[in-house]
Design a protein around this motif. Structure first.
Motif, PDB file in Angstrom:
ATOM      1  N   LEU A   1       0.855  -1.184   0.000  1.00 44.74           N
ATOM      2  CA  LEU A   1       0.000   0.000   0.000  1.00 44.74           C
ATOM      3  C   LEU A   1       0.889   1.231   0.000  1.00 44.74           C
ATOM      4  O   LEU A   1       2.058   1.176   0.381  1.00 44.74           O
ATOM      5  N   THR A   2       0.333   2.357  -0.433  1.00 44.23           N
ATOM      6  CA  THR A   2       1.042   3.632  -0.326  1.00 44.23           C
ATOM      7  C   THR A   2       0.095   4.636   0.325  1.00 44.23           C
ATOM      8  O   THR A   2      -0.971   4.928  -0.218  1.00 44.23           O
ATOM      9  N   VAL A   3       0.487   5.135   1.504  1.00 46.11           N
ATOM     10  CA  VAL A   3      -0.346   6.057   2.269  1.00 46.11           C
ATOM     11  C   VAL A   3       0.458   7.325   2.530  1.00 46.11           C
ATOM     12  O   VAL A   3       1.535   7.285   3.118  1.00 46.11           O
ATOM     13  N   ARG A   4      -0.078   8.470   2.042  1.00 47.46           N
ATOM     14  CA  ARG A   4       0.590   9.756   2.192  1.00 47.46           C
ATOM     15  C   ARG A   4       2.032   9.715   1.684  1.00 47.46           C
ATOM     16  O   ARG A   4       2.959  10.249   2.295  1.00 47.46           O
ATOM     17  N   GLY A   5       2.198   9.053   0.560  1.00 47.35           N
ATOM     18  CA  GLY A   5       3.501   8.992  -0.076  1.00 47.35           C
ATOM     19  C   GLY A   5       4.443   7.962   0.499  1.00 47.35           C
ATOM     20  O   GLY A   5       5.558   7.790  -0.004  1.00 47.35           O
ATOM     21  N   ARG A   6       4.024   7.272   1.548  1.00 48.14           N
ATOM     22  CA  ARG A   6       4.888   6.281   2.186  1.00 48.14           C
ATOM     23  C   ARG A   6       4.407   4.871   1.889  1.00 48.14           C
ATOM     24  O   ARG A   6       3.219   4.579   1.925  1.00 48.14           O
ATOM     25  N   ARG A   7       5.371   4.022   1.626  1.00 43.35           N
ATOM     26  CA  ARG A   7       5.076   2.621   1.391  1.00 43.35           C
ATOM     27  C   ARG A   7       4.686   1.943   2.702  1.00 43.35           C
ATOM     28  O   ARG A   7       5.330   2.147   3.733  1.00 43.35           O
ATOM     29  N   GLU A   8       3.617   1.150   2.663  1.00 42.29           N
ATOM     30  CA  GLU A   8       3.209   0.369   3.821  1.00 42.29           C
ATOM     31  C   GLU A   8       3.068  -1.082   3.393  1.00 42.29           C
ATOM     32  O   GLU A   8       2.355  -1.397   2.447  1.00 42.29           O
ATOM     33  N   GLU A   9       3.765  -1.962   4.101  1.00 38.85           N
ATOM     34  CA  GLU A   9       3.732  -3.376   3.755  1.00 38.85           C
ATOM     35  C   GLU A   9       2.373  -3.980   4.104  1.00 38.85           C
ATOM     36  O   GLU A   9       1.707  -3.555   5.049  1.00 38.85           O
ATOM     37  N   LEU A  10       1.989  -4.974   3.336  1.00 36.68           N
ATOM     38  CA  LEU A  10       0.760  -5.698   3.629  1.00 36.68           C
ATOM     39  C   LEU A  10       0.982  -6.586   4.852  1.00 36.68           C
ATOM     40  O   LEU A  10       2.016  -7.257   4.964  1.00 36.68           O
ATOM     41  N   GLU A  11       0.046  -6.569   5.751  1.00 36.27           N
ATOM     42  CA  GLU A  11       0.182  -7.380   6.962  1.00 36.27           C
ATOM     43  C   GLU A  11       0.103  -8.870   6.649  1.00 36.27           C
ATOM     44  O   GLU A  11       0.694  -9.694   7.330  1.00 36.27           O
ATOM     45  N   GLU A  12      -0.654  -9.202   5.618  1.00 37.46           N
ATOM     46  CA  GLU A  12      -0.764 -10.598   5.199  1.00 37.46           C
ATOM     47  C   GLU A  12      -1.118 -10.622   3.730  1.00 37.46           C
ATOM     48  O   GLU A  12      -1.448  -9.590   3.132  1.00 37.46           O
ATOM     49  N   SER A  13      -1.017 -11.771   3.129  1.00 37.26           N
ATOM     50  CA  SER A  13      -1.338 -11.891   1.710  1.00 37.26           C
ATOM     51  C   SER A  13      -2.799 -11.516   1.474  1.00 37.26           C
ATOM     52  O   SER A  13      -3.652 -11.723   2.348  1.00 37.26           O
ATOM     53  N   PRO A  14      -3.115 -10.955   0.307  1.00 33.70           N
ATOM     54  CA  PRO A  14      -4.502 -10.580   0.019  1.00 33.70           C
ATOM     55  C   PRO A  14      -5.438 -11.763   0.189  1.00 33.70           C
ATOM     56  O   PRO A  14      -5.150 -12.876  -0.241  1.00 33.70           O
ATOM     57  N   SER A  15      -6.550 -11.519   0.879  1.00 26.31           N
ATOM     58  CA  SER A  15      -7.492 -12.602   1.183  1.00 26.31           C
ATOM     59  C   SER A  15      -8.655 -12.673   0.206  1.00 26.31           C
ATOM     60  O   SER A  15      -9.478 -13.569   0.281  1.00 26.31           O
ATOM     61  N   ASN A  16      -8.709 -11.703  -0.725  1.00 26.51           N
ATOM     62  CA  ASN A  16      -9.842 -11.676  -1.642  1.00 26.51           C
ATOM     63  C   ASN A  16      -9.535 -12.369  -2.972  1.00 26.51           C
ATOM     64  O   ASN A  16     -10.288 -12.238  -3.927  1.00 26.51           O
ATOM     65  N   GLY A  17      -8.424 -13.080  -3.027  1.00 25.64           N
ATOM     66  CA  GLY A  17      -8.087 -13.788  -4.250  1.00 25.64           C
ATOM     67  C   GLY A  17      -7.334 -12.952  -5.253  1.00 25.64           C
ATOM     68  O   GLY A  17      -6.876 -13.463  -6.267  1.00 25.64           O
ATOM     69  N   CYS A  18      -7.208 -11.657  -5.025  1.00 24.14           N
ATOM     70  CA  CYS A  18      -6.472 -10.766  -5.917  1.00 24.14           C
ATOM     71  C   CYS A  18      -5.018 -10.733  -5.480  1.00 24.14           C
ATOM     72  O   CYS A  18      -4.698 -10.219  -4.418  1.00 24.14           O
ATOM     73  N   GLU A  19      -4.166 -11.298  -6.303  1.00 19.76           N
ATOM     74  CA  GLU A  19      -2.755 -11.334  -5.960  1.00 19.76           C
ATOM     75  C   GLU A  19      -1.932 -10.503  -6.925  1.00 19.76           C
ATOM     76  O   GLU A  19      -0.744 -10.741  -7.104  1.00 19.76           O
ATOM     77  N   ARG A  20      -2.560  -9.555  -7.550  1.00 18.38           N
ATOM     78  CA  ARG A  20      -1.868  -8.661  -8.469  1.00 18.38           C
ATOM     79  C   ARG A  20      -2.171  -7.221  -8.095  1.00 18.38           C
ATOM     80  O   ARG A  20      -3.061  -6.932  -7.306  1.00 18.38           O
ATOM     81  N   ALA A  21      -1.394  -6.324  -8.685  1.00 15.71           N
ATOM     82  CA  ALA A  21      -1.615  -4.907  -8.442  1.00 15.71           C
ATOM     83  C   ALA A  21      -3.007  -4.503  -8.918  1.00 15.71           C
ATOM     84  O   ALA A  21      -3.593  -5.138  -9.803  1.00 15.71           O
ATOM     85  N   THR A  22      -3.531  -3.431  -8.346  1.00 14.84           N
ATOM     86  CA  THR A  22      -4.863  -2.955  -8.712  1.00 14.84           C
ATOM     87  C   THR A  22      -4.826  -2.303 -10.088  1.00 14.84           C
ATOM     88  O   THR A  22      -3.915  -1.546 -10.421  1.00 14.84           O
ATOM     89  N   GLU A  23      -5.835  -2.583 -10.894  1.00  6.29           N
ATOM     90  CA  GLU A  23      -5.910  -2.029 -12.244  1.00  6.29           C
ATOM     91  C   GLU A  23      -6.390  -0.584 -12.207  1.00  6.29           C
ATOM     92  O   GLU A  23      -7.053  -0.146 -11.260  1.00  6.29           O
ATOM     93  N   GLN A  24      -6.045   0.163 -13.264  1.00  4.75           N
ATOM     94  CA  GLN A  24      -6.490   1.556 -13.343  1.00  4.75           C
ATOM     95  C   GLN A  24      -7.984   1.633 -13.610  1.00  4.75           C
ATOM     96  O   GLN A  24      -8.686   2.475 -13.075  1.00  4.75           O
ATOM     97  N   PHE A  25      -8.468   0.754 -14.443  1.00  2.06           N
ATOM     98  CA  PHE A  25      -9.898   0.661 -14.744  1.00  2.06           C
ATOM     99  C   PHE A  25     -10.145  -0.711 -15.352  1.00  2.06           C
ATOM    100  O   PHE A  25      -9.227  -1.389 -15.840  1.00  2.06           O
ATOM    101  N   GLY A  26     -11.397  -1.137 -15.337  1.00  3.40           N
ATOM    102  CA  GLY A  26     -11.753  -2.417 -15.928  1.00  3.40           C
ATOM    103  C   GLY A  26     -11.922  -2.294 -17.427  1.00  3.40           C
ATOM    104  O   GLY A  26     -12.467  -1.305 -17.933  1.00  3.40           O
ATOM    105  N   ILE A  27     -11.453  -3.294 -18.162  1.00  3.82           N
ATOM    106  CA  ILE A  27     -11.636  -3.275 -19.611  1.00  3.82           C
ATOM    107  C   ILE A  27     -12.970  -3.935 -19.954  1.00  3.82           C
ATOM    108  O   ILE A  27     -13.536  -4.694 -19.164  1.00  3.82           O
TER     109      ILE A  27
END
Length: 411
Positions: free
Chosen positions: A352-378
């Protein structure tokens, strides 16, 4: 002899303004540094050229019969100027970090709960090789605007690493100074895409609340700086859904007319992307429906017969199939709008990036999404080969490669 181009500018008058840098880069420094589209834009709509008045008339409400006539004429103009070719390209997202707060964008700084990543150079190469294996020889490198992550020669390194097997590389990144663009050109980049997003000043101010993108005029002048930096191809457009579509279209047409007149050694493309689902809660206030979208394409083709028109995978397959022969000259295919979207590169570095600072994920994503977030859906999820087959079925020729540096190599 005095040579006259189609806009009435003599090559003899222009020649002293040109200096040649490394890699054959041409810079029209003296010409573009003394003019700007901004004052011309500020005089709209009170001052409109005959071309813009014709364009405005083509945007007026039409009957079904009138629209059909426009479509037929636009298709004829397209075949006359571009033949039966359709250029295919793919976006390659290298970073979704961003310092701007743009209400309508999935990468917006205030979206603090999205998974972000910036690919390293070997990862960018892996993504590009995957696209090359699919046939692509034209790639658009895309990144959010964050100097902390996309800086210190990062983009030049990406370009240098790809140019040995990708002959046509373009950028869609945060605006730069002309000399910075020059370095991209020297590295091997030949195209730039920059959308104004909206040509309505008040809407722009409302939607851009933080970051360097707040400066409307700075962004408006970006294509001129790109030309000064030596880009051969420049793409502009607006994101339809932020303001009234006819206002956006008039602003885009005025911008295009100005650039074609003053930056005449470059070729131009235009695009009319419509809003798609994305991270965040912004809902578009305006709609550009399919019939008006078709009318928009036809109007631009009839007024700007030699300009390329780009159609992305934002649009659904059925619409893309229907209007491909109408006026479109370039299409994306098989697109992903997240870094690592094609091969899963970068998944080990999601954060994650909060106020310009990198924040590590506390645990692996639990929603099945293991990739970066897309800008928009195609909307069009077909493979590149499926899109190419559709084009062939309509009598169009998919073009994977239309440029090679050997063209500029002396005999």
């Amino acid at each position: 002899p005095i040579l006259l181009d189609r806009h009435g500018v003599t090559e003899a008058a222009f020649r002293p303004c040109i200096s040649h840098g490394a890699g054959g880069r041409s810079q029209a420094t003296a010409l573009v540094s003394t003019v700007s589209f901004v004052p011309h834009f500020n005089r709209l709509p009170n001052e409109r050229s005959p071309l813009l008045r014709r364009f405005e008339n083509l945007l007026a409400p039409k009957s079904p019969g009138e629209l059909e006539g426009l479509v037929n004429e636009a298709q004829r103009k397209t075949r006359q100027n571009f033949g039966k070719t359709m250029r295919l390209f793919a976006p390659l997202y290298v970073s979704n970090e961003c310092v701007n707060n743009c209400t309508y964008c999935g990468f917006s700084r205030d979206n603090t709960d999205i998974f972000r990543v910036t690919l390293d150079i070997p990862q960018v190469v892996a993504e590009a090789k995957h696209l090359a294996d699919q046939g692509f020889r034209h790639i658009l490198l895309v990144a959010g605007e964050h100097p902390k992550f996309v800086s210190n020669g990062y983009l030049e390194k990406c370009i240098t690493a790809l140019k040995t097997f990708i002959p046509t590389i373009a950028l869609e990144v945060g605006p730069m100074e002309a000399d910075e663009y020059g370095r991209m050109v020297d590295a091997g980049c030949e195209g730039l895409v920059v959308y104004q997003e909206t040509y309505d000043r008040e809407t722009y101010k409302e939607l851009h609340t933080a970051g360097p993108k707040k400066n409307f005029d700075w962004r408006l002048q970006c294509p001129e700086r790109a030309y000064e930096g030596g880009f051969r191809r420049i793409g502009i457009g607006a994101l339809f859904g932020l303001a009234d579509w006819r206002i956006e279209a008039m602003g885009l047409a005025a911008h295009l007319e100005y650039l074609m007149r003053t930056c005449w050694k470059a070729s131009f493309t235009i695009s009319f992307p419509r809003m798609r689902p994305h991270a965040g809660e912004y809902q578009p206030k305006y709609q550009l429906d399919d019939p008006n979208f078709v009318q928009l394409v036809a109007a631009f083709r009839l007024c700007f017969a030699e300009v390329g028109i780009v159609l992305s995978t934002r649009e659904p397959a059925a619409l893309r199939d229907a209007i491909a022969p109408l006026g479109i000259t370039s299409m994306s295919a098989g697109s992903h709008t997240e870094p690592g979207g094609y091969t899963g590169q970068g998944t080990e570095d999601l954060h994650l990036t909060v106020r310009g600072r990198r924040e590590e994920l506390e645990e692996s994503p639990s929603n099945g999404c293991e990739r970066a977030t897309e800008q928009f859906g195609i909307a069009d999820e077909r493979t590149p080969e499926e899109v190419a087959n559709m084009l062939r079925a309509q009598g169009l020729d998919p073009v994977w490669k239309d440029w090679d540096e050997a063209i500029l190599t002396p005999n």
